[in-house]
Design a protein around this motif. Structure first.
Motif, PDB file in Angstrom:
ATOM      1  N   HIS A  54       0.843  -1.195   0.000  1.00 49.73           N
ATOM      2  CA  HIS A  54       0.000   0.000   0.000  1.00 49.73           C
ATOM      3  C   HIS A  54       0.876   1.241   0.000  1.00 49.73           C
ATOM      4  O   HIS A  54       2.088   1.159   0.135  1.00 49.73           O
ATOM      5  N   HIS A  55       0.196   2.383  -0.207  1.00 55.27           N
ATOM      6  CA  HIS A  55       0.825   3.698  -0.048  1.00 55.27           C
ATOM      7  C   HIS A  55       0.222   4.332   1.201  1.00 55.27           C
ATOM      8  O   HIS A  55      -0.771   3.843   1.739  1.00 55.27           O
ATOM      9  N   PHE A  56       0.786   5.442   1.614  1.00 57.64           N
ATOM     10  CA  PHE A  56       0.208   6.138   2.755  1.00 57.64           C
ATOM     11  C   PHE A  56      -1.224   6.565   2.438  1.00 57.64           C
ATOM     12  O   PHE A  56      -2.110   6.466   3.268  1.00 57.64           O
ATOM     13  N   TYR A  57      -1.433   7.037   1.229  1.00 57.55           N
ATOM     14  CA  TYR A  57      -2.775   7.443   0.804  1.00 57.55           C
ATOM     15  C   TYR A  57      -3.092   6.694  -0.482  1.00 57.55           C
ATOM     16  O   TYR A  57      -2.488   6.951  -1.530  1.00 57.55           O
ATOM     17  N   ASP A  58      -4.036   5.760  -0.404  1.00 56.63           N
ATOM     18  CA  ASP A  58      -4.365   4.897  -1.541  1.00 56.63           C
ATOM     19  C   ASP A  58      -5.664   5.268  -2.241  1.00 56.63           C
ATOM     20  O   ASP A  58      -6.108   4.548  -3.118  1.00 56.63           O
ATOM     21  N   ARG A  59      -6.261   6.363  -1.887  1.00 57.84           N
ATOM     22  CA  ARG A  59      -7.572   6.691  -2.449  1.00 57.84           C
ATOM     23  C   ARG A  59      -7.475   7.630  -3.642  1.00 57.84           C
ATOM     24  O   ARG A  59      -8.393   8.381  -3.920  1.00 57.84           O
ATOM     25  N   SER A  60      -6.349   7.578  -4.346  1.00 57.28           N
ATOM     26  CA  SER A  60      -6.153   8.439  -5.510  1.00 57.28           C
ATOM     27  C   SER A  60      -5.273   7.700  -6.509  1.00 57.28           C
ATOM     28  O   SER A  60      -5.241   6.480  -6.521  1.00 57.28           O
ATOM     29  N   THR A  61      -4.528   8.448  -7.286  1.00 60.46           N
ATOM     30  CA  THR A  61      -3.666   7.858  -8.314  1.00 60.46           C
ATOM     31  C   THR A  61      -2.376   7.321  -7.688  1.00 60.46           C
ATOM     32  O   THR A  61      -2.002   7.720  -6.580  1.00 60.46           O
ATOM     33  N   PRO A  62      -1.656   6.443  -8.391  1.00 67.31           N
ATOM     34  CA  PRO A  62      -0.361   5.972  -7.888  1.00 67.31           C
ATOM     35  C   PRO A  62       0.631   7.123  -7.667  1.00 67.31           C
ATOM     36  O   PRO A  62       1.429   7.076  -6.734  1.00 67.31           O
ATOM     37  N   GLY A  63       0.557   8.155  -8.497  1.00 63.67           N
ATOM     38  CA  GLY A  63       1.439   9.308  -8.312  1.00 63.67           C
ATOM     39  C   GLY A  63       1.181  10.021  -6.995  1.00 63.67           C
ATOM     40  O   GLY A  63       2.115  10.388  -6.266  1.00 63.67           O
ATOM     41  N   VAL A  64      -0.084  10.211  -6.655  1.00 60.27           N
ATOM     42  CA  VAL A  64      -0.440  10.826  -5.382  1.00 60.27           C
ATOM     43  C   VAL A  64       0.006   9.913  -4.241  1.00 60.27           C
ATOM     44  O   VAL A  64       0.500  10.376  -3.207  1.00 60.27           O
ATOM     45  N   GLY A  65      -0.141   8.606  -4.432  1.00 58.91           N
ATOM     46  CA  GLY A  65       0.313   7.653  -3.426  1.00 58.91           C
ATOM     47  C   GLY A  65       1.802   7.773  -3.165  1.00 58.91           C
ATOM     48  O   GLY A  65       2.245   7.738  -2.007  1.00 58.91           O
ATOM     49  N   LEU A  66       2.591   7.933  -4.229  1.00 54.33           N
ATOM     50  CA  LEU A  66       4.044   8.071  -4.059  1.00 54.33           C
ATOM     51  C   LEU A  66       4.403   9.371  -3.350  1.00 54.33           C
ATOM     52  O   LEU A  66       5.293   9.397  -2.498  1.00 54.33           O
ATOM     53  N   VAL A  67       3.720  10.448  -3.699  1.00 56.08           N
ATOM     54  CA  VAL A  67       3.969  11.720  -3.020  1.00 56.08           C
ATOM     55  C   VAL A  67       3.603  11.604  -1.546  1.00 56.08           C
ATOM     56  O   VAL A  67       4.350  12.065  -0.670  1.00 56.08           O
ATOM     57  N   SER A  68       2.475  10.960  -1.244  1.00 53.56           N
ATOM     58  CA  SER A  68       2.084  10.792   0.161  1.00 53.56           C
ATOM     59  C   SER A  68       3.114   9.944   0.904  1.00 53.56           C
ATOM     60  O   SER A  68       3.419  10.210   2.074  1.00 53.56           O
ATOM     61  N   ASP A  69       3.673   8.933   0.233  1.00 53.55           N
ATOM     62  CA  ASP A  69       4.732   8.129   0.854  1.00 53.55           C
ATOM     63  C   ASP A  69       5.960   8.984   1.166  1.00 53.55           C
ATOM     64  O   ASP A  69       6.572   8.840   2.224  1.00 53.55           O
ATOM     65  N   GLY A  70       6.320   9.869   0.242  1.00 57.49           N
ATOM     66  CA  GLY A  70       7.469  10.740   0.470  1.00 57.49           C
ATOM     67  C   GLY A  70       7.260  11.668   1.652  1.00 57.49           C
ATOM     68  O   GLY A  70       8.168  11.858   2.477  1.00 57.49           O
ATOM     69  N   LEU A  71       6.073  12.241   1.757  1.00 56.42           N
ATOM     70  CA  LEU A  71       5.772  13.115   2.888  1.00 56.42           C
ATOM     71  C   LEU A  71       5.769  12.332   4.200  1.00 56.42           C
ATOM     72  O   LEU A  71       6.291  12.796   5.224  1.00 56.42           O
ATOM     73  N   PHE A  72       5.209  11.129   4.164  1.00 59.17           N
ATOM     74  CA  PHE A  72       5.184  10.269   5.339  1.00 59.17           C
ATOM     75  C   PHE A  72       6.611   9.893   5.751  1.00 59.17           C
ATOM     76  O   PHE A  72       6.965   9.918   6.936  1.00 59.17           O
ATOM     77  N   HIS A  73       7.438   9.564   4.789  1.00 56.52           N
ATOM     78  CA  HIS A  73       8.838   9.209   5.062  1.00 56.52           C
ATOM     79  C   HIS A  73       9.573  10.407   5.667  1.00 56.52           C
ATOM     80  O   HIS A  73      10.333  10.244   6.631  1.00 56.52           O
TER      81      HIS A  73
END
Length: 171
Positions: A54-73
């Motif tokens: 999963h990503h930190f935020y999975d309720r959008s596009t994979p790109g948004v998921g990757l950005v949310s992962d970066g912010l979470f990291h």
């Protein structure tokens, strides 16, 4: 040539806590920050990057998921760095209480994990641990481990508060 004497800056004249006095609360909070950061790091590294569950935020596009992962990291990284700076300051002041630090780390890890498993996974629906599988064993494992971390952390915190040996600097 004589240079005029300058008054010391206020930050150098403002006394801090006396050296050698155990600073339990500050030790706990530095541990909590480190624990939250460690939990975030393990979640991000293992479940987001290595397993791709999963990503930190999975309720959008994979790109948004990757950005949310970066912010979470980044959040987890800064929590650890701030916590470690606090530990360095505590050691400099000879005020570090080791059991309080360890209890804070475990409490922070457990609290973050329990928050993630209940609020982010279930209440807010930001993401699940995995998709397209029965979540029950994953949710139970995730939350039981969180409660174990919290429980051991609380025991250490109580021990640090009541133990005379924890009042020695560096303990």
């Amino acid at each position: 040539m004589v240079t005029p004497s300058r008054a010391p800056s206020p930050s150098r004249t403002t006394p801090g806590p006396p050296r050698g006095r155990p600073l339990r609360a500050r030790s706990v909070w530095s541990g909590v920050l480190i624990g939250v950061g460690i939990a975030a790091f393990v979640d991000e590294t293992v479940f987001h990057q290595l397993l791709h569950w999963h990503h930190f935020y999975d309720r959008s596009t994979p790109g948004v998921g990757l950005v949310s992962d970066g912010l979470f990291h980044a959040f987890g990284w800064f929590a650890v760095v701030i916590g470690l700076f606090m530990v360095a300051d505590l050691r400099h002041r000879a005020g570090l209480v080791g059991r309080a630090l360890a209890g804070g780390v475990l409490t922070g890890t457990g609290a973050f994990q329990l928050y993630d498993g209940t609020v982010q996974h279930k209440l807010m629906g930001l993401h699940q641990i995995r998709y397209h599988v029965d979540l029950t064993p994953y949710d139970l494992t995730w939350n039981i481990l969180a409660v174990v971390f919290l429980g051991v952390g609380v025991v250490l915190l109580r021990s640090a508060r009541s133990s005379k040996s924890s009042s020695a600097p560096g303990r």
